[in-house]
Design a protein around this motif. Structure first.
Motif, PDB file in Angstrom:
ATOM      1  N   VAL A  25       0.853  -1.183   0.000  1.00 51.18           N
ATOM      2  CA  VAL A  25       0.000   0.000   0.000  1.00 51.18           C
ATOM      3  C   VAL A  25       0.893   1.238   0.000  1.00 51.18           C
ATOM      4  O   VAL A  25       1.471   1.590   1.027  1.00 51.18           O
ATOM      5  N   GLU A  26       1.001   1.879  -1.167  1.00 53.30           N
ATOM      6  CA  GLU A  26       1.999   2.929  -1.342  1.00 53.30           C
ATOM      7  C   GLU A  26       1.807   4.086  -0.375  1.00 53.30           C
ATOM      8  O   GLU A  26       2.765   4.580   0.225  1.00 53.30           O
ATOM      9  N   ARG A  27       0.567   4.550  -0.194  1.00 57.23           N
ATOM     10  CA  ARG A  27       0.346   5.690   0.694  1.00 57.23           C
ATOM     11  C   ARG A  27       0.627   5.320   2.155  1.00 57.23           C
ATOM     12  O   ARG A  27       1.109   6.140   2.931  1.00 57.23           O
ATOM     13  N   ARG A  28       0.332   4.085   2.510  1.00 54.72           N
ATOM     14  CA  ARG A  28       0.634   3.648   3.868  1.00 54.72           C
ATOM     15  C   ARG A  28       2.148   3.571   4.072  1.00 54.72           C
ATOM     16  O   ARG A  28       2.649   3.885   5.155  1.00 54.72           O
ATOM     17  N   ARG A  29       2.876   3.161   3.054  1.00 57.91           N
ATOM     18  CA  ARG A  29       4.331   3.063   3.158  1.00 57.91           C
ATOM     19  C   ARG A  29       4.933   4.417   3.515  1.00 57.91           C
ATOM     20  O   ARG A  29       5.871   4.495   4.305  1.00 57.91           O
ATOM     21  N   ARG A  30       4.395   5.474   2.935  1.00 60.68           N
ATOM     22  CA  ARG A  30       4.962   6.800   3.185  1.00 60.68           C
ATOM     23  C   ARG A  30       4.594   7.318   4.575  1.00 60.68           C
ATOM     24  O   ARG A  30       5.464   7.767   5.325  1.00 60.68           O
ATOM     25  N   ARG A  83       3.405   5.802   7.246  1.00 59.73           N
ATOM     26  CA  ARG A  83       3.785   5.024   8.418  1.00 59.73           C
ATOM     27  C   ARG A  83       5.233   5.295   8.811  1.00 59.73           C
ATOM     28  O   ARG A  83       5.561   5.326   9.990  1.00 59.73           O
ATOM     29  N   VAL A  84       6.099   5.505   7.830  1.00 62.94           N
ATOM     30  CA  VAL A  84       7.491   5.811   8.140  1.00 62.94           C
ATOM     31  C   VAL A  84       7.577   7.162   8.850  1.00 62.94           C
ATOM     32  O   VAL A  84       8.323   7.326   9.817  1.00 62.94           O
ATOM     33  N   PHE A  85       6.762   8.118   8.395  1.00 61.99           N
ATOM     34  CA  PHE A  85       6.769   9.422   9.050  1.00 61.99           C
ATOM     35  C   PHE A  85       6.280   9.305  10.492  1.00 61.99           C
ATOM     36  O   PHE A  85       6.886   9.877  11.409  1.00 61.99           O
ATOM     37  N   ILE A  86       5.188   8.565  10.704  1.00 62.12           N
ATOM     38  CA  ILE A  86       4.633   8.416  12.053  1.00 62.12           C
ATOM     39  C   ILE A  86       5.657   7.778  12.985  1.00 62.12           C
ATOM     40  O   ILE A  86       5.923   8.264  14.090  1.00 62.12           O
ATOM     41  N   VAL A  87       6.247   6.665  12.541  1.00 62.06           N
ATOM     42  CA  VAL A  87       7.195   5.949  13.393  1.00 62.06           C
ATOM     43  C   VAL A  87       8.451   6.774  13.630  1.00 62.06           C
ATOM     44  O   VAL A  87       8.935   6.885  14.760  1.00 62.06           O
ATOM     45  N   CYS A  88       8.982   7.387  12.574  1.00 63.42           N
ATOM     46  CA  CYS A  88      10.223   8.151  12.735  1.00 63.42           C
ATOM     47  C   CYS A  88      10.021   9.364  13.634  1.00 63.42           C
ATOM     48  O   CYS A  88      10.859   9.664  14.489  1.00 63.42           O
ATOM     49  N   ALA A  89       8.889  10.073  13.454  1.00 64.46           N
ATOM     50  CA  ALA A  89       8.636  11.257  14.273  1.00 64.46           C
ATOM     51  C   ALA A  89       8.476  10.873  15.742  1.00 64.46           C
ATOM     52  O   ALA A  89       9.089  11.487  16.630  1.00 64.46           O
ATOM     53  N   ALA A  90       7.655   9.840  16.002  1.00 67.61           N
ATOM     54  CA  ALA A  90       7.437   9.415  17.389  1.00 67.61           C
ATOM     55  C   ALA A  90       8.716   8.843  17.999  1.00 67.61           C
ATOM     56  O   ALA A  90       9.051   9.121  19.157  1.00 67.61           O
ATOM     57  N   ALA A  91       9.443   8.043  17.213  1.00 73.95           N
ATOM     58  CA  ALA A  91      10.659   7.420  17.725  1.00 73.95           C
ATOM     59  C   ALA A  91      11.753   8.458  17.972  1.00 73.95           C
ATOM     60  O   ALA A  91      12.478   8.383  18.968  1.00 73.95           O
ATOM     61  N   LEU A  92      11.863   9.439  17.078  1.00 76.58           N
ATOM     62  CA  LEU A  92      12.888  10.468  17.252  1.00 76.58           C
ATOM     63  C   LEU A  92      12.608  11.293  18.503  1.00 76.58           C
ATOM     64  O   LEU A  92      13.507  11.540  19.309  1.00 76.58           O
ATOM     65  N   TYR A  93      11.350  11.695  18.673  1.00 76.56           N
ATOM     66  CA  TYR A  93      10.986  12.468  19.861  1.00 76.56           C
ATOM     67  C   TYR A  93      11.206  11.645  21.125  1.00 76.56           C
ATOM     68  O   TYR A  93      11.841  12.102  22.081  1.00 76.56           O
ATOM     69  N   GLY A  94      10.690  10.411  21.133  1.00 77.55           N
ATOM     70  CA  GLY A  94      10.834   9.564  22.312  1.00 77.55           C
ATOM     71  C   GLY A  94      12.275   9.212  22.605  1.00 77.55           C
ATOM     72  O   GLY A  94      12.701   9.197  23.772  1.00 77.55           O
ATOM     73  N   GLY A  95      13.043   8.936  21.549  1.00 79.69           N
ATOM     74  CA  GLY A  95      14.435   8.569  21.744  1.00 79.69           C
ATOM     75  C   GLY A  95      15.271   9.715  22.286  1.00 79.69           C
ATOM     76  O   GLY A  95      16.070   9.532  23.219  1.00 79.69           O
ATOM     77  N   ALA A 137       1.626  17.445  13.290  1.00 74.29           N
ATOM     78  CA  ALA A 137       2.113  16.919  12.011  1.00 74.29           C
ATOM     79  C   ALA A 137       1.597  15.503  11.766  1.00 74.29           C
ATOM     80  O   ALA A 137       1.203  15.153  10.644  1.00 74.29           O
ATOM     81  N   ILE A 138       1.596  14.664  12.804  1.00 74.06           N
ATOM     82  CA  ILE A 138       1.095  13.296  12.655  1.00 74.06           C
ATOM     83  C   ILE A 138      -0.401  13.307  12.356  1.00 74.06           C
ATOM     84  O   ILE A 138      -0.881  12.568  11.484  1.00 74.06           O
ATOM     85  N   ALA A 139      -1.150  14.138  13.067  1.00 73.09           N
ATOM     86  CA  ALA A 139      -2.593  14.233  12.813  1.00 73.09           C
ATOM     87  C   ALA A 139      -2.853  14.699  11.389  1.00 73.09           C
ATOM     88  O   ALA A 139      -3.740  14.166  10.693  1.00 73.09           O
ATOM     89  N   TYR A 140      -2.081  15.675  10.920  1.00 72.76           N
ATOM     90  CA  TYR A 140      -2.245  16.176   9.553  1.00 72.76           C
ATOM     91  C   TYR A 140      -1.909  15.089   8.532  1.00 72.76           C
ATOM     92  O   TYR A 140      -2.631  14.907   7.540  1.00 72.76           O
ATOM     93  N   MET A 173      -4.674  12.556   8.319  1.00 71.84           N
ATOM     94  CA  MET A 173      -5.876  13.074   7.665  1.00 71.84           C
ATOM     95  C   MET A 173      -5.724  13.085   6.142  1.00 71.84           C
ATOM     96  O   MET A 173      -6.715  13.034   5.412  1.00 71.84           O
ATOM     97  N   ARG A 174      -4.496  13.164   5.650  1.00 67.81           N
ATOM     98  CA  ARG A 174      -4.251  13.207   4.204  1.00 67.81           C
ATOM     99  C   ARG A 174      -4.276  11.838   3.555  1.00 67.81           C
ATOM    100  O   ARG A 174      -4.196  11.730   2.332  1.00 67.81           O
ATOM    101  N   VAL A 175      -4.352  10.783   4.355  1.00 63.93           N
ATOM    102  CA  VAL A 175      -4.354   9.415   3.832  1.00 63.93           C
ATOM    103  C   VAL A 175      -5.721   8.803   4.058  1.00 63.93           C
ATOM    104  O   VAL A 175      -6.326   8.985   5.113  1.00 63.93           O
ATOM    105  N   ASP A 176      -6.207   8.090   3.058  1.00 67.81           N
ATOM    106  CA  ASP A 176      -7.468   7.371   3.209  1.00 67.81           C
ATOM    107  C   ASP A 176      -7.352   6.411   4.383  1.00 67.81           C
ATOM    108  O   ASP A 176      -6.427   5.597   4.452  1.00 67.81           O
TER     109      ASP A 176
END
Length: 353
Positions: free
Chosen positions: A151-156, A158-170, A202-205, A208-211
């Motif tokens: 799922v191409e849109r999910r691929r994009r 999901r990486v943003f969600i994980v990287c943003a959360a992981a970077l902040y948490g880390g 940013a994560i919420a936005y 919202m842009r993905v089905d």
């Protein structure tokens, strides 16, 4: 006073966005595990937004302890959320809840017993090492599942969600370990609250842009039909590619090859990976490349198990011949598709003969 008000505004904004996000996920996808875990992660993040401070001492307000414990346990929820988000067939197990309970209980004990007992640095260091460990697991899950996600849109996103959360948490975990036992000041807390509010927004936005159906499938993909969806008449090129793909599956049985990847398959068809990924997802209805391969392997295994001339052939031999690398994954995939184990399937076919 100004810093305190700004910090409070940032925290309130984060909590409000997280509560709206959790309510939205539960309202639209309450029956989907990944969405429920996403809502739980949002609620745990709200607890973090309320209770977090950069640099703590042994003097933790009593009402903070449960929130801090929930905030720490939320890292387990984050790990589970990434697993469910990237693997449509993922199911919760009893021990997942046990892991969450242990991490939460240890954090609570650190707040009310370990840190006040004079072991502030030990408590903070251990809690944040646990956080870093689960962040590493989440990142590892993202990397491992990335190549097989169709799922191409999910691929994009999901990486943003994980990287943003992981970077902040880390970064927060490393910072907490570095300043353990010291109060850094209001400016640090205000900056942290602002960064968190920006990341949440940013994560919420991005979501919202993905089905929503791309992120959270309504129906499981455990056993999609092998028969593919006919494309429109003007998609002749896609139709030819699908025909060539199905010939590779049916005639050459390319799914038997060890460690077959979508890149190898795209190379055989002489097309870019992204195009093959799109074809398998949009034309054949699969969201995961491994599920696509396994369904073909299982069809071959079903035929072998139903064949009276192969009644004495061990199940593991049939599984290996079809392309599975071990018996465990074969049994799980076979039961997900047929509802019975390979041995039961063979017995049913013998009884029906």
């Amino acid at each position: 006073m100004l810093l305190t008000n700004v910090e409070l505004a940032f925290r309130a904004a984060s909590v409000a966005l997280l509560l709206v996000l959790a309510a939205s996920l539960l309202s639209d996808f309450r029956n989907v595990l990944a969405a429920r875990l996403g809502a739980a992660f949002a609620l745990g993040s709200a607890a973090h937004a309320v209770s977090y401070s950069v640099g703590v001492t042994s003097l933790i307000p009593a009402w903070h302890a449960p929130l801090i414990a929930l905030s720490t346990g939320n890292i387990v929820v984050f790990w589970l959320f990434t697993r469910a988000l990237f693997d449509d067939a993922f199911h919760l197990r009893w021990w997942h809840g046990l892991v969450w309970a242990l991490v939460t209980a240890f954090s609570f004990a650190g707040c009310v017993w370990i840190a006040p007992g004079g072991n502030v640095r030990f408590s903070i260091t251990m809690v944040n090492l646990i956080v870093l460990g689960f962040i590493a697991l989440a990142i590892g899950q993202t990397i491992a599942s990335w190549p097989v996600d169709l799922v191409e849109r999910r691929r994009r996103v999901r990486v943003f969600i994980v990287c943003a959360a992981a970077l902040y948490g880390g970064l927060n975990a490393v910072l907490q370990i570095a300043v353990a036992g010291h109060h850094v000041g209001d400016l640090a807390d205000t900056i942290n609250a602002g960064v968190l509010a920006c990341i949440v927004a940013a994560i919420a936005y991005a979501m919202m842009r993905v089905d929503g159906a791309d992120l959270f499938p309504i129906a499981s993909e455990a056993a999609p039909a092998v028969v593919f969806i006919q494309p429109a008449a003007d998609d002749a090129a896609d139709q030819r590619l699908i025909d060539a793909l199905m010939r590779l599956m049916a005639d050459e049985r390319i799914y038997r090859q060890e460690n077959i990847t979508i890149g190898v398959l795209a190379g055989r068809l002489k097309i870019p990976e992204y195009r093959l990924r799109r074809l398998i997802n949009q034309r054949l209805g699969y969201r995961n490349f491994n599920v696509f391969l396994n369904n073909h392997r299982i069809e071959e295994a079903k035929a072998a198990l139903a064949d009276p001339t192969q009644a004495e052939v061990p199940v593991i031999t049939i599984a290996m011949d079809a392309g599975f690398q071990s018996l465990g994954p074969f049994n799980r995939a076979f039961k997900a598709v047929t509802g019975v184990t390979p041995t039961e399937y063979r017995r049913l076919k013998v009884d029906a003969a």
